[in-house]
Each structure stands twice: as structure tokens, then as C-alpha cells.
Motif scaffolding. Structure first.
Motif, PDB file in Angstrom:
ATOM      1  N   LYS A   1       0.856  -1.244   0.219  1.00 26.05           N
ATOM      2  CA  LYS A   1       0.190  -0.004  -0.081  1.00 26.05           C
ATOM      3  C   LYS A   1       1.067   1.356  -0.127  1.00 26.05           C
ATOM      4  CE  LYS A   1      -3.521   2.531   2.560  1.00 26.05           C
ATOM      5  NZ  LYS A   1      -4.252   2.827   1.133  1.00 26.05           N
ATOM      6  N   ILE A   2       0.664   1.999  -1.058  1.00 25.50           N
ATOM      7  CA  ILE A   2       1.739   3.284  -1.135  1.00 25.50           C
ATOM      8  C   ILE A   2       1.244   4.120  -0.044  1.00 25.50           C
ATOM      9  CG2 ILE A   2       2.425   4.862  -2.480  1.00 25.50           C
ATOM     10  CD1 ILE A   2       3.190   2.167  -3.823  1.00 25.50           C
ATOM     11  N   LEU A   3       2.049   4.612   0.676  1.00 25.94           N
ATOM     12  CA  LEU A   3       2.139   5.702   1.608  1.00 25.94           C
ATOM     13  C   LEU A   3       2.451   7.163   1.288  1.00 25.94           C
ATOM     14  CD1 LEU A   3       3.343   3.656   4.845  1.00 25.94           C
ATOM     15  CD2 LEU A   3       0.955   3.821   3.985  1.00 25.94           C
ATOM     16  N   LYS A   4       3.421   7.319   0.809  1.00 26.29           N
ATOM     17  CA  LYS A   4       4.306   8.574   0.347  1.00 26.29           C
ATOM     18  C   LYS A   4       4.578   8.159  -0.900  1.00 26.29           C
ATOM     19  CE  LYS A   4       3.574  11.692   3.849  1.00 26.29           C
ATOM     20  NZ  LYS A   4       3.294  10.754   4.899  1.00 26.29           N
ATOM     21  N   THR A   5       4.623   9.248  -2.130  1.00 30.54           N
ATOM     22  CA  THR A   5       5.480   9.230  -3.160  1.00 30.54           C
ATOM     23  C   THR A   5       5.813  10.628  -3.357  1.00 30.54           C
ATOM     24  OG1 THR A   5       5.320   8.569  -5.566  1.00 30.54           O
ATOM     25  CG2 THR A   5       3.463   9.326  -4.537  1.00 30.54           C
ATOM     26  N   ALA A   6       6.586  11.156  -4.653  1.00 29.48           N
ATOM     27  CA  ALA A   6       6.822  12.251  -4.734  1.00 29.48           C
ATOM     28  C   ALA A   6       6.910  12.620  -6.252  1.00 29.48           C
ATOM     29  CB  ALA A   6       8.219  12.762  -4.177  1.00 29.48           C
ATOM     30  N   VAL A   7       6.923  13.782  -6.589  1.00 29.92           N
ATOM     31  CA  VAL A   7       7.102  14.267  -8.015  1.00 29.92           C
ATOM     32  C   VAL A   7       8.521  14.315  -8.335  1.00 29.92           C
ATOM     33  CG1 VAL A   7       6.332  16.027  -9.975  1.00 29.92           C
ATOM     34  CG2 VAL A   7       4.736  15.462  -7.802  1.00 29.92           C
ATOM     35  N   THR A   8       8.917  13.879  -9.408  1.00 30.24           N
ATOM     36  CA  THR A   8      10.319  13.956  -9.867  1.00 30.24           C
ATOM     37  C   THR A   8      10.773  14.655 -11.075  1.00 30.24           C
ATOM     38  OG1 THR A   8      10.552  12.078 -11.115  1.00 30.24           O
ATOM     39  CG2 THR A   8      10.856  11.795  -8.799  1.00 30.24           C
ATOM     40  N   HIS A   9      11.743  15.008 -11.622  1.00 24.70           N
ATOM     41  CA  HIS A   9      11.898  15.622 -12.924  1.00 24.70           C
ATOM     42  C   HIS A   9      11.387  14.785 -13.968  1.00 24.70           C
ATOM     43  CE1 HIS A   9      13.958  19.273 -11.637  1.00 24.70           C
ATOM     44  NE2 HIS A   9      14.908  18.511 -11.284  1.00 24.70           N
ATOM     45  N   SER A  10      11.737  13.289 -13.692  1.00 28.51           N
ATOM     46  CA  SER A  10      11.121  12.339 -14.859  1.00 28.51           C
ATOM     47  C   SER A  10       9.548  12.598 -14.885  1.00 28.51           C
ATOM     48  CB  SER A  10      11.638  11.097 -14.422  1.00 28.51           C
ATOM     49  OG  SER A  10      10.741  10.011 -15.298  1.00 28.51           O
ATOM     50  N   ASP A  11       8.933  12.720 -14.065  1.00 27.12           N
ATOM     51  CA  ASP A  11       7.395  12.744 -13.962  1.00 27.12           C
ATOM     52  C   ASP A  11       6.921  14.005 -14.760  1.00 27.12           C
ATOM     53  OD1 ASP A  11       7.052  10.619 -12.386  1.00 27.12           O
ATOM     54  OD2 ASP A  11       7.330  11.845 -10.448  1.00 27.12           O
TER      55      ASP A  11
ATOM     56  N   LYS B   1       7.233  -1.720   6.983  1.00 24.74           N
ATOM     57  CA  LYS B   1       7.214  -0.570   6.243  1.00 24.74           C
ATOM     58  C   LYS B   1       8.529  -0.468   5.369  1.00 24.74           C
ATOM     59  CE  LYS B   1       6.065   3.493   8.006  1.00 24.74           C
ATOM     60  NZ  LYS B   1       5.964   4.883   8.408  1.00 24.74           N
ATOM     61  N   VAL B   2       8.583  -0.024   3.886  1.00 24.77           N
ATOM     62  CA  VAL B   2       9.363  -0.302   2.866  1.00 24.77           C
ATOM     63  C   VAL B   2       9.635   0.743   2.172  1.00 24.77           C
ATOM     64  CG1 VAL B   2       9.280  -2.983   2.924  1.00 24.77           C
ATOM     65  CG2 VAL B   2       8.077  -1.561   1.409  1.00 24.77           C
ATOM     66  N   VAL B   3      11.017   0.922   1.585  1.00 31.54           N
ATOM     67  CA  VAL B   3      11.128   1.791   0.395  1.00 31.54           C
ATOM     68  C   VAL B   3      11.512   1.056  -0.767  1.00 31.54           C
ATOM     69  CG1 VAL B   3      13.635   2.301   1.181  1.00 31.54           C
ATOM     70  CG2 VAL B   3      12.327   3.752  -0.124  1.00 31.54           C
ATOM     71  N   LEU B   4      11.092   1.487  -1.956  1.00 39.17           N
ATOM     72  CA  LEU B   4      11.472   0.938  -3.199  1.00 39.17           C
ATOM     73  C   LEU B   4      12.759   1.598  -3.983  1.00 39.17           C
ATOM     74  CD1 LEU B   4       8.556  -0.210  -2.684  1.00 39.17           C
ATOM     75  CD2 LEU B   4       8.827  -0.968  -5.113  1.00 39.17           C
TER      76      LEU B   4
ATOM     77  N   ASP C   1       8.770   9.175   6.573  1.00 37.35           N
ATOM     78  CA  ASP C   1       8.199   9.047   5.257  1.00 37.35           C
ATOM     79  C   ASP C   1       8.671  10.035   4.111  1.00 37.35           C
ATOM     80  OD1 ASP C   1       7.320   6.867   6.714  1.00 37.35           O
ATOM     81  OD2 ASP C   1       5.202   7.070   6.459  1.00 37.35           O
ATOM     82  N   GLY C   2       8.224  11.068   4.422  1.00 31.72           N
ATOM     83  CA  GLY C   2       8.495  12.083   3.367  1.00 31.72           C
ATOM     84  C   GLY C   2      10.140  12.460   3.121  1.00 31.72           C
ATOM     85  N   GLU C   3      10.881  12.300   4.150  1.00 32.01           N
ATOM     86  CA  GLU C   3      12.224  12.535   3.901  1.00 32.01           C
ATOM     87  C   GLU C   3      12.704  11.298   3.211  1.00 32.01           C
ATOM     88  OE1 GLU C   3      14.363  13.562   7.408  1.00 32.01           O
ATOM     89  OE2 GLU C   3      13.149  15.249   7.884  1.00 32.01           O
ATOM     90  N   ALA C   4      12.045  10.224   3.206  1.00 30.26           N
ATOM     91  CA  ALA C   4      12.535   8.978   2.422  1.00 30.26           C
ATOM     92  C   ALA C   4      12.704   9.151   0.778  1.00 30.26           C
ATOM     93  CB  ALA C   4      11.798   8.025   2.694  1.00 30.26           C
ATOM     94  N   MET C   5      11.790  10.247   0.355  1.00 28.68           N
ATOM     95  CA  MET C   5      11.716  10.313  -0.990  1.00 28.68           C
ATOM     96  C   MET C   5      13.018  10.923  -1.457  1.00 28.68           C
ATOM     97  SD  MET C   5       8.767   9.782  -1.846  1.00 28.68           S
ATOM     98  CE  MET C   5       8.645   8.535  -0.557  1.00 28.68           C
ATOM     99  N   PHE C   6      14.058  11.052  -0.659  1.00 21.73           N
ATOM    100  CA  PHE C   6      15.280  11.783  -0.983  1.00 21.73           C
ATOM    101  C   PHE C   6      16.422  10.748  -1.094  1.00 21.73           C
ATOM    102  CE2 PHE C   6      12.859  15.333   0.612  1.00 21.73           C
ATOM    103  CZ  PHE C   6      13.334  16.287  -0.370  1.00 21.73           C
ATOM    104  N   LEU C   7      16.100   9.588  -0.929  1.00 22.18           N
ATOM    105  CA  LEU C   7      16.942   8.363  -0.728  1.00 22.18           C
ATOM    106  C   LEU C   7      17.704   8.103  -1.980  1.00 22.18           C
ATOM    107  CD1 LEU C   7      15.210   5.831   1.658  1.00 22.18           C
ATOM    108  CD2 LEU C   7      17.254   7.045   2.134  1.00 22.18           C
ATOM    109  N   GLU C   8      17.025   8.315  -3.292  1.00 19.77           N
ATOM    110  CA  GLU C   8      17.848   7.978  -4.435  1.00 19.77           C
ATOM    111  C   GLU C   8      18.735   9.143  -4.637  1.00 19.77           C
ATOM    112  OE1 GLU C   8      17.133   7.556  -9.270  1.00 19.77           O
ATOM    113  OE2 GLU C   8      15.667   8.426  -7.983  1.00 19.77           O
ATOM    114  N   HIS C   9      18.420  10.342  -4.187  1.00 20.65           N
ATOM    115  CA  HIS C   9      19.456  11.608  -4.334  1.00 20.65           C
ATOM    116  C   HIS C   9      20.730  11.219  -3.471  1.00 20.65           C
ATOM    117  CE1 HIS C   9      16.537  13.812  -6.551  1.00 20.65           C
ATOM    118  NE2 HIS C   9      15.659  13.578  -5.799  1.00 20.65           N
ATOM    119  N   ILE C  10      20.416  10.499  -2.320  1.00 22.10           N
ATOM    120  CA  ILE C  10      21.488  10.403  -1.180  1.00 22.10           C
ATOM    121  C   ILE C  10      22.552   9.542  -1.797  1.00 22.10           C
ATOM    122  CG2 ILE C  10      22.283   9.946   0.898  1.00 22.10           C
ATOM    123  CD1 ILE C  10      19.434  11.024   2.014  1.00 22.10           C
TER     124      ILE C  10
END
Length: 342
Positions: A30-40, A79-82, A136-145
Motif C-alpha cells: 500500500k503506497i503511503l508517500k510518493t513524490a513528483v520527480t523531474h522524470s514525471d 514499512k519499506v522503500v523501493l 516517510d516524506g524525507e525518504a523521498m530523497f533516498l535516491e538522491h543521497i
């Protein structure tokens, strides 16, 4: 399952999708948080090719709701991140331990259905457990890190070395923090004073507003006339790559992390004259676990980079707004829960 799907540039519709079965090595989330990226943004605006219809969304934090019979690493309620990428785990690269170079790598929200939806079925091998201490919101930056860690490793940045980072992008600001963690000295350059101010609030001491200062003279001064041992090119909007060569001392190293949607034109004569080593760095490699650890331990701080939190129904209007005002937001987080805790 509900999903926002794009049928053509600018044409986004809410669809009701059929439920997916859970394979033996997969999990339902079940998706809890997502974010808008440059790709989107690029796909929504028609600047990047994609097959339609498509569900956008490359990042997500989710709750496991069902597991396949062969999945032993996760259970219901985790709870997971993809990872934004799904790899085959079967090609020569994967079998050699180089999954980041997978010959059949897929990308959520680009080649595969993304996460602007309420539920998804994904491979368990593409999941990472998320510690409770990570927001959860801060996890949207994991790819950047993870990408920033990869750049530091590729440049073999050493304690005390200067790194000139061209572009106060999300990854650029995070890269400066990661460089400080490795006890290097970042110099962050950008056209946007507001981005540099955010970086300064996060502890990045040396920032250069290229609209107000001669960037070369500033870097020359900050490095005691030696120039930087390493450079990272994160924003072609800030300046051309060829000019970045000036910031590097002879036999220095440069990482090219971004090239924008207009391609990359560069004169390599200056690089050859100074015997520079230029690395093309893309993707996060195997650094997701390190990124999670850095975020959990507050080595990297990202909260000031969240410009806005929206609800699921606000996605089309927000993407339209970002098309008209591309510099208004740094990162937009999408709360898929309606503000309800899980």
C-alpha cells in the motif's frame, strides 16, 4: 486499485485498475508517500518519451500488505522503500554482482507502471526495510543521497579536498552534505540565491551566487589559488560543462551527474590540456542501504528541501502548475493516506 495515468502529454486521468495477483517472489504494498520527480515532469510536459498510458511516480514509501510464498525477508505490516529500478537478477551483470548495470533493468514510472496509485505488486528483491526513525516524506530523497554517495566514491574524494559542485539541485545540495561527511570541502555554485540559502542553512559554508560573483575568481580565492581537486556538474542551466573545467586543477576529476533535457555539448580541448579525468555518473548503484543509514542518523538533512505536501487528488493540477512555474518547488511530496497515520 486507483491510479493517476497519463495518456498523452498533459492528459492525466484517474483510472480504476484491476487487482494484481501476488507472485511467489513478490509482495503487495500500500503506497503511503510518493513524490513528483523531474522524470514525471518531463513526461507530463512531453519532453521525455514514454509509452502511454502510464502511471507516473518513481519513488515511494509503502506498507507491505501481502507476501508471496517464497518471500522470507518481509512480512505483512513492514514499512519499506523501493528502488526506482527493477533488475532481472538473472543476466550476466546481475549474476556478477553488478545489478546496477542490469541488461534488462526497468524503471518505475518510465518503462513500468509507477507509484501514483494506491496499491502495487513488486518484486521483493527491490525492497528495502525503512527504519521507524526515518520520516516517510524525507525518504523521498533516498535516491538522491545514494547517487551523491556514488559520485563521492567515483571521484575518490579525500579528506581536505575541495569539490566544486555546479548546481544547487536537490542532488547538488545533498552532495555538498555528503562531501562534508567525508571531511571534504564543498563549494556550491548556482544562479538561484534561494537554493544557496537553503544549502547554507544545512551547513554548506561556501556558496557562490554566479549572478553576483565571478565564479572563477571566487573558487580561485576559496581554494587558495590551487582550484578544486574535484568538480561535480549537476546543472547545465547554471553554466556550460566546458566552463566547469576551469574550476579544476591540473589532473583533477570531474563527475557529470546531469545533462538536462537539451543534451550536452562540450569542448574537450580544455579537459585534455589540463589532463582532467571525466566520469559519467548515473544512478544510485548499490548505495541505497548507505543512503538509508545516512538519513536515519541525520548525516544528511533534507526537510528544508520539501516545498509542499499534496494529496492524491491534487496531482494533475500540481503537475500543471510545475510546468508553468518550474522553479517554484524543490520537492513535492504526495501523501497517499489522506493524512491518516499507518
Amino acid at each position: 486499485m486507483k491510479a493517476w495515468r497519463i495518456y498523452a502529454p498533459g492528459d492525466m486521468r484517474k483510472d480504476e485498475l484491476p487487482a494484481q495477483s501476488v507472485g511467489s517472489e513478490c509482495v503487495k504494498i500500500k503506497i503511503l508517500k510518493t513524490a513528483v520527480t523531474h522524470s514525471d515532469n518531463y513526461i507530463f510536459e512531453g519532453k521525455k518519451q514514454a509509452r502511454f498510458p502510464l502511471t507516473l511516480g518513481r519513488h515511494c514509501v509503502a506498507m507491505v500488505t501481502e507476501v508471496g510464498e517464497d518471500v522470507k525477508t518481509f512480512t505483512r505490516g513492514n514499512k519499506v522503500v523501493l528502488s526506482p529500478y527493477a533488475v532481472c537478477h538473472d543476466c550476466d551483470e546481475c549474476n556478477s554482482g553488478r545489478e546496477e548495470n542490469c541488461e534488462r533493468k526497468l524503471e518505475y514510472g518510465v518503462t513500468e507502471e509507477g507509484f501514483f496509485r494506491d496499491f502495487a505488486v513488486v518484486g521483493a528483491n527491490d525492497l528495502y526495510g525503512l527504519p521507524e526513525r526515518v520520516d516517510d516524506g524525507e525518504a523521498m530523497f533516498l535516491e538522491h543521497i545514494a547517487t551523491a554517495v556514488g559520485i563521492i566514491n567515483r571521484l575518490a574524494l579525500q579528506k581536505g579536498e575541495h569539490i566544486a559542485i555546479v548546481g544547487a539541485t536537490v542532488t547538488g545540495i545533498i552532495l555538498a552534505q555528503v562531501a562534508m561527511y567525508y571531511q571534504a570541502v564543498p563549494v556550491l555554485l548556482d544562479l538561484r540565491r534561494d537554493r544557496l540559502d537553503i544549502a547554507a542553512s544545512l551547513g554548506v559554508y561556501y556558496t557562490v551566487d554566479t549572478t553576483e560573483s565571478d565564479a572563477f575568481k571566487k573558487v580561485f580565492s576559496l581554494t587558495g589559488g590551487r582550484m578544486a581537486e574535484a568538480c561535480a556538474f549537476m546543472s547545465p542551466e547554471t553554466m556550460p560543462l566546458t566552463r566547469v573545467f576551469d574550476f579544476c586543477r591540473s589532473k583533477g576529476r570531474i563527475a557529470v551527474g546531469e545533462f538536462g533535457d537539451g543534451g550536452l555539448n562540450v569542448d574537450l580541448a580544455a579537459a585534455m590540456k589540463k589532463q582532467l579525468t571525466v566520469y559519467c555518473t548515473g544512478g544510485m548503484g548499490k548505495n541505497m542501504a548507505s543512503a538509508i543509514n545516512m538519513l536515519a542518523n541525520k548525516t544528511v538533512k533534507v526537510a528544508p528541501l520539501i516545498s509542499k505536501v499534496i494529496g492524491f487528488d491534487d496531482l494533475p493540477s500540481t503537475l500543471s502548475e510545475m510546468k508553468e512555474l518550474p522553479d517554484k518547488y524543490i520537492k513535492v511530496v504526495v501523501d497517499m493516506t489522506g493524512g491518516q497515520p499507518f
